[in-house]
Each structure stands twice: as structure tokens, then as C-alpha cells.
Design a protein around this motif. Structure first.
Motif, PDB file in Angstrom:
ATOM      1  N   GLN A   9     134.213 120.518 -39.505  1.00  0.00           N
ATOM      2  CA  GLN A   9     133.274 120.604 -40.621  1.00  0.00           C
ATOM      3  C   GLN A   9     132.365 119.384 -40.740  1.00  0.00           C
ATOM      4  OE1 GLN A   9     134.501 122.396 -44.322  1.00  0.00           O
ATOM      5  NE2 GLN A   9     136.507 122.923 -43.496  1.00  0.00           N
ATOM      6  N   GLY A  10     132.929 118.187 -40.750  1.00  0.00           N
ATOM      7  CA  GLY A  10     132.120 116.983 -40.904  1.00  0.00           C
ATOM      8  C   GLY A  10     131.404 116.949 -42.243  1.00  0.00           C
ATOM      9  N   GLY A  11     130.572 115.928 -42.444  1.00  0.00           N
ATOM     10  CA  GLY A  11     129.745 115.848 -43.646  1.00  0.00           C
ATOM     11  C   GLY A  11     130.516 115.773 -44.945  1.00  0.00           C
ATOM     12  N   GLY A  12     131.699 115.154 -44.960  1.00  0.00           N
ATOM     13  CA  GLY A  12     132.458 115.024 -46.196  1.00  0.00           C
ATOM     14  C   GLY A  12     133.324 116.224 -46.535  1.00  0.00           C
ATOM     15  N   ARG A  13     133.336 117.243 -45.701  1.00  0.00           N
ATOM     16  CA  ARG A  13     134.200 118.405 -45.900  1.00  0.00           C
ATOM     17  C   ARG A  13     135.226 118.458 -44.776  1.00  0.00           C
ATOM     18  NH1 ARG A  13     132.579 123.467 -48.414  1.00  0.00           N
ATOM     19  NH2 ARG A  13     133.343 124.447 -46.527  1.00  0.00           N
ATOM     20  N   PRO A  14     136.381 119.023 -45.063  1.00  0.00           N
ATOM     21  CA  PRO A  14     136.870 119.445 -46.371  1.00  0.00           C
ATOM     22  C   PRO A  14     137.378 118.240 -47.176  1.00  0.00           C
ATOM     23  CG  PRO A  14     138.588 119.726 -44.756  1.00  0.00           C
ATOM     24  CD  PRO A  14     137.385 119.217 -44.001  1.00  0.00           C
ATOM     25  N   GLN A  15     137.645 118.460 -48.449  1.00  0.00           N
ATOM     26  CA  GLN A  15     138.314 117.448 -49.256  1.00  0.00           C
ATOM     27  C   GLN A  15     139.824 117.627 -49.066  1.00  0.00           C
ATOM     28  OE1 GLN A  15     137.207 114.855 -51.814  1.00  0.00           O
ATOM     29  NE2 GLN A  15     135.828 114.962 -50.053  1.00  0.00           N
ATOM     30  N   VAL A  16     140.485 116.549 -48.677  1.00  0.00           N
ATOM     31  CA  VAL A  16     141.910 116.603 -48.378  1.00  0.00           C
ATOM     32  C   VAL A  16     142.665 115.836 -49.469  1.00  0.00           C
ATOM     33  CG1 VAL A  16     143.692 116.220 -46.658  1.00  0.00           C
ATOM     34  CG2 VAL A  16     141.328 116.617 -45.929  1.00  0.00           C
ATOM     35  N   ILE A  17     143.493 116.549 -50.216  1.00  0.00           N
ATOM     36  CA  ILE A  17     144.175 115.963 -51.373  1.00  0.00           C
ATOM     37  C   ILE A  17     145.681 116.102 -51.222  1.00  0.00           C
ATOM     38  CG2 ILE A  17     144.459 116.088 -53.881  1.00  0.00           C
ATOM     39  CD1 ILE A  17     141.629 117.186 -54.071  1.00  0.00           C
ATOM     40  N   GLY A  18     146.381 114.984 -51.330  1.00  0.00           N
ATOM     41  CA  GLY A  18     147.835 114.997 -51.315  1.00  0.00           C
ATOM     42  C   GLY A  18     148.388 115.249 -52.710  1.00  0.00           C
ATOM     43  N   LEU A  19     149.484 115.975 -52.783  1.00  0.00           N
ATOM     44  CA  LEU A  19     150.145 116.268 -54.059  1.00  0.00           C
ATOM     45  C   LEU A  19     151.449 115.494 -54.106  1.00  0.00           C
ATOM     46  CD1 LEU A  19     149.571 120.147 -54.178  1.00  0.00           C
ATOM     47  CD2 LEU A  19     148.091 118.318 -55.065  1.00  0.00           C
ATOM     48  N   ALA A  20     151.636 114.695 -55.171  1.00  0.00           N
ATOM     49  CA  ALA A  20     152.767 113.772 -55.198  1.00  0.00           C
ATOM     50  C   ALA A  20     153.490 113.771 -56.540  1.00  0.00           C
ATOM     51  CB  ALA A  20     152.298 112.354 -54.887  1.00  0.00           C
ATOM     52  N   LEU A  21     154.805 113.702 -56.478  1.00  0.00           N
ATOM     53  CA  LEU A  21     155.606 113.351 -57.644  1.00  0.00           C
ATOM     54  C   LEU A  21     155.507 111.837 -57.835  1.00  0.00           C
ATOM     55  CD1 LEU A  21     158.771 115.493 -56.813  1.00  0.00           C
ATOM     56  CD2 LEU A  21     156.957 116.069 -58.449  1.00  0.00           C
ATOM     57  N   ASN A  22     155.805 111.364 -59.037  1.00  0.00           N
ATOM     58  CA  ASN A  22     155.698 109.931 -59.306  1.00  0.00           C
ATOM     59  C   ASN A  22     156.507 109.101 -58.310  1.00  0.00           C
ATOM     60  OD1 ASN A  22     153.983 110.149 -61.552  1.00  0.00           O
ATOM     61  ND2 ASN A  22     155.709 110.515 -62.925  1.00  0.00           N
ATOM     62  N   GLU A  23     157.685 109.592 -57.959  1.00  0.00           N
ATOM     63  CA  GLU A  23     158.580 108.848 -57.079  1.00  0.00           C
ATOM     64  C   GLU A  23     158.057 108.746 -55.649  1.00  0.00           C
ATOM     65  OE1 GLU A  23     160.674 110.076 -60.627  1.00  0.00           O
ATOM     66  OE2 GLU A  23     159.405 111.166 -59.209  1.00  0.00           O
ATOM     67  N   GLN A  24     157.030 109.513 -55.329  1.00  0.00           N
ATOM     68  CA  GLN A  24     156.479 109.503 -53.974  1.00  0.00           C
ATOM     69  C   GLN A  24     155.311 108.541 -53.807  1.00  0.00           C
ATOM     70  OE1 GLN A  24     156.174 114.004 -53.951  1.00  0.00           O
ATOM     71  NE2 GLN A  24     156.921 113.705 -51.863  1.00  0.00           N
ATOM     72  N   ILE A  25     154.878 107.899 -54.880  1.00  0.00           N
ATOM     73  CA  ILE A  25     153.816 106.898 -54.799  1.00  0.00           C
ATOM     74  C   ILE A  25     154.463 105.542 -54.526  1.00  0.00           C
ATOM     75  CG2 ILE A  25     151.902 105.776 -55.974  1.00  0.00           C
ATOM     76  CD1 ILE A  25     151.371 108.699 -55.419  1.00  0.00           C
ATOM     77  N   VAL A  26     154.118 104.943 -53.402  1.00  0.00           N
ATOM     78  CA  VAL A  26     154.736 103.683 -52.987  1.00  0.00           C
ATOM     79  C   VAL A  26     153.656 102.622 -52.798  1.00  0.00           C
ATOM     80  CG1 VAL A  26     156.653 104.895 -51.892  1.00  0.00           C
ATOM     81  CG2 VAL A  26     154.644 104.275 -50.525  1.00  0.00           C
ATOM     82  N   GLU A  27     154.093 101.388 -52.582  1.00  0.00           N
ATOM     83  CA  GLU A  27     153.139 100.281 -52.455  1.00  0.00           C
ATOM     84  C   GLU A  27     152.285 100.411 -51.205  1.00  0.00           C
ATOM     85  OE1 GLU A  27     153.099  95.381 -52.221  1.00  0.00           O
ATOM     86  OE2 GLU A  27     154.937  96.460 -52.750  1.00  0.00           O
ATOM     87  N   ALA A  28     152.883 100.753 -50.093  1.00  0.00           N
ATOM     88  CA  ALA A  28     152.112 100.866 -48.850  1.00  0.00           C
ATOM     89  C   ALA A  28     152.802 101.821 -47.886  1.00  0.00           C
ATOM     90  CB  ALA A  28     151.945  99.498 -48.186  1.00  0.00           C
ATOM     91  N   VAL A  29     152.000 102.672 -47.260  1.00  0.00           N
ATOM     92  CA  VAL A  29     152.496 103.601 -46.244  1.00  0.00           C
ATOM     93  C   VAL A  29     152.066 103.087 -44.871  1.00  0.00           C
ATOM     94  CG1 VAL A  29     152.184 105.906 -45.267  1.00  0.00           C
ATOM     95  CG2 VAL A  29     152.518 105.636 -47.728  1.00  0.00           C
ATOM     96  N   PRO A  30     152.994 102.927 -43.937  1.00  0.00           N
ATOM     97  CA  PRO A  30     152.599 102.512 -42.583  1.00  0.00           C
ATOM     98  C   PRO A  30     151.800 103.619 -41.911  1.00  0.00           C
ATOM     99  CG  PRO A  30     154.938 103.065 -42.645  1.00  0.00           C
ATOM    100  CD  PRO A  30     154.456 103.112 -44.065  1.00  0.00           C
TER     101      PRO A  30
END
Length: 286
Positions: free
Chosen positions: A165-186
């Protein structure tokens, strides 16, 4: 932290989540999604994972699927048909929510079309109609890094769609529970960073004000660095000085030479058409 260690750490944090807490967080994720333009304005096609039966280790997506179907959005769901990272297809649901819930379960309790069901479903894997990809993960960070289960299916799918697609599409959004947000992902070479992550607490975007300010400071070396509080406006003004042709490339590497007599040394800056989020790479290579 290594990927295996982070997976174990997040799994431990999720082990205390009750079904009621998961349902509450999942409802909050849907409410947050409704304020995200890419979700609210989606009228064509979207891909989304279906939730593992009885598990509390990810957002329950059934309410999100119901919302999309009620708006007439074509919804595509994954089917894994091999061990290679490219062996995941996205197949369009041909019925209502109850038909989706009646799909066969894998050995992990995930609703997934079997071979017979897949034969009658539209293959949207390489469709340019997919303007929105809602993806799962084990962990996510504030720069929209994503840690999966290690098979690479979603990274390959996201990469293929972005090339297509290119040009800013598609929009890719992750869905997370609070416990899945961490300081840094390798992040590895083949790992795809997301455009946004939505949790019960709100939306995290790939590019922040801080990123914009940092990019502006880096790209104005030798011309007088802007104040520490400078924001995305300066980065946007700077970006207007450079014309980058529209295409399906991912990165642009620019050799920046300060004005003669400024005393500054040339350096490289890595930029992308979707934002100034590679400021950290420019700094490392400067």
C-alpha cells in the motif's frame, strides 16, 4: 531485557488478571479505539485477531469485531496454514458475529477457519482494501515496539501490507492490556514497529512531541539548536525543506551538511515518510 525474559515477565504479570478484569479492560480499549480516527473512519476492510478462548493474556476482541461488523466494515481474521512467517492468511468473514464465534477452535482455543471454511471465504491477505490492521502482541512499549510470540507471522503480514500500500496505509494498531505495556521492547531487524498502540489508558503514537523536538535539534546542527522545549512545529518546518518522492520505500538516508563557515560537521539522518521517529538513529550515526 531479552525477548524470552520479557515474555516470561509479562506472562507472570498477566497471570493475576481475572476474567472480569480482562472484560473491563477490553471494554475500555474499545472506547479508546472509538476516538482513534483510523478506527472511527474505517468503512472498507479491517483485519483483527480473534481471542483465545478462556485466556486472560490479551484483549478480548469480540466487542471490537461486533462494532466493525455493525458499521458494515469487511472484517478479515487470520488463518495459519504453515510454519513459515508468510504462512498466515487474512480471510474475510462471510457471516454475522455468531457465525464468527462458531468457527472451529485450534488446539490453543483460538477461533480460526479450517480448510473447509477457508474455501468459501475471501482471501484479503494482499488486498489494498485493508486500511486498518488490529494486531495482538505479548508486550508493547511507548514507541510502539511490539513483541510477539516469536513465529513472525504478524511482522511478515504487516511488512507485506506496507510494501503493497505505501503512503501511510494501512494504519497498524496494537491492542494491549495495561500489563502488556512495558518500558522497552527489544526490536530485531525483521520486527515491524506499529503506528499506534491502544490500551485502556489511551493511545500511544509512534511519533511524539519529544521525537519532533529531538529531530529538529539534530537536523539544525551548525545553525543554532532550537530551545529544549521546541516541538513538532520546528520539525515540520524543517521537513518542508526536503522533497522526498512518494514511493514504496521505507527509509530515506540524508547526508546533511551545515552551512559553510558554521563549524559543523556533516552527518547522516535517517527519515521516513510517516514521521520523524528515527531521530534516535540519526543521533547514533551522527
Amino acid at each position: 531485557m531479552s525477548k524470552p525474559s520479557l515474555r516470561a515477565s509479562v506472562a507472570a504479570a498477566l497471570s493475576s488478571i481475572t476474567p472480569a478484569q480482562r472484560a473491563s479492560q477490553s471494554a475500555a480499549v474499545l472506547e479508546q479505539l472509538r476516538s482513534v480516527p483510523a478506527f472511527a473512519s474505517c468503512t472498507g476492510a479491517a483485519s483483527i485477531y480473534l481471542p483465545m478462548e478462556g485466556a486472560c493474556n490479551e484483549v478480548d476482541t469480540w466487542p471490537i469485531v461486533a462494532d466493525l461488523l455493525a458499521r458494515g466494515v469487511r472484517v478479515a481474521v487470520p488463518r495459519v496454514c504453515g510454519r513459515s512467517p508468510t504462512d498466515m492468511k487474512m480471510l474475510g468473514l462471510s457471516g454475522d458475529l455468531e457465525a464468527a464465534k462458531a468457527l472451529p477452535r485450534t488446539k490453543w482455543g483460538i477461533p480460526e477457519p479450517d480448510e473447509a471454511a477457508a474455501a468459501s471465504m475471501e482471501d484479503l491477505t494482499e488486498s489494498e482494501d485493508l486500511s486498518l490492521l488490529l494486531v495482538p502482541g505479548v508486550a508493547f512499549d511507548a514507541r510502539c515496539g511490539r513483541l510477539g510470540h516469536g513465529r513472525g507471522y504478524y511482522d511478515a503480514f504487516i511488512s507485506r501490507q506496507r510494501r503493497l500500500q505505501g503512503g501511510g496505509r494501512p494504519q497498524v494498531i496494537g491492542l494491549a492490556l495495561n500489563e502488556q505495556i512495558v518500558e522497552a521492547v527489544p526490536m530485531g531487524e525483521l520486527d515491524e514497529r506499529l503506528d499506534a498502540v491502544v490500551s485502556p489508558q489511551g493511545e500511544l503514537r509512534f511519533t511524539s512531541e519529544a521525537d519532533g523536538a529531538k529531530a529538529a535539534r539534530l537536523l539544525q546542527r551548525g545553525e543554532g539548536a532550537p530551545a529544549e522545549g521546541a516541538g513538532a512545529g520546528e520539525a515540520a518546518a524543517l521537513s518542508s525543506r526536503v522533497e522526498i518522492a512518494v514511493g514504496r520505500f521505507k527509509y530515506a538516508c540524508l547526508r546533511v551538511s551545515p552551512p559553510p563557515g558554521s563549524g559543523g560537521a556533516p552527518f547522516f539522518a535517517v527519515r521516513s515518510g510517516r514521521g520523524s521517529y528515527h531521530a534516535d538513529v540519526a543521533e547514533a550515526g551522527g
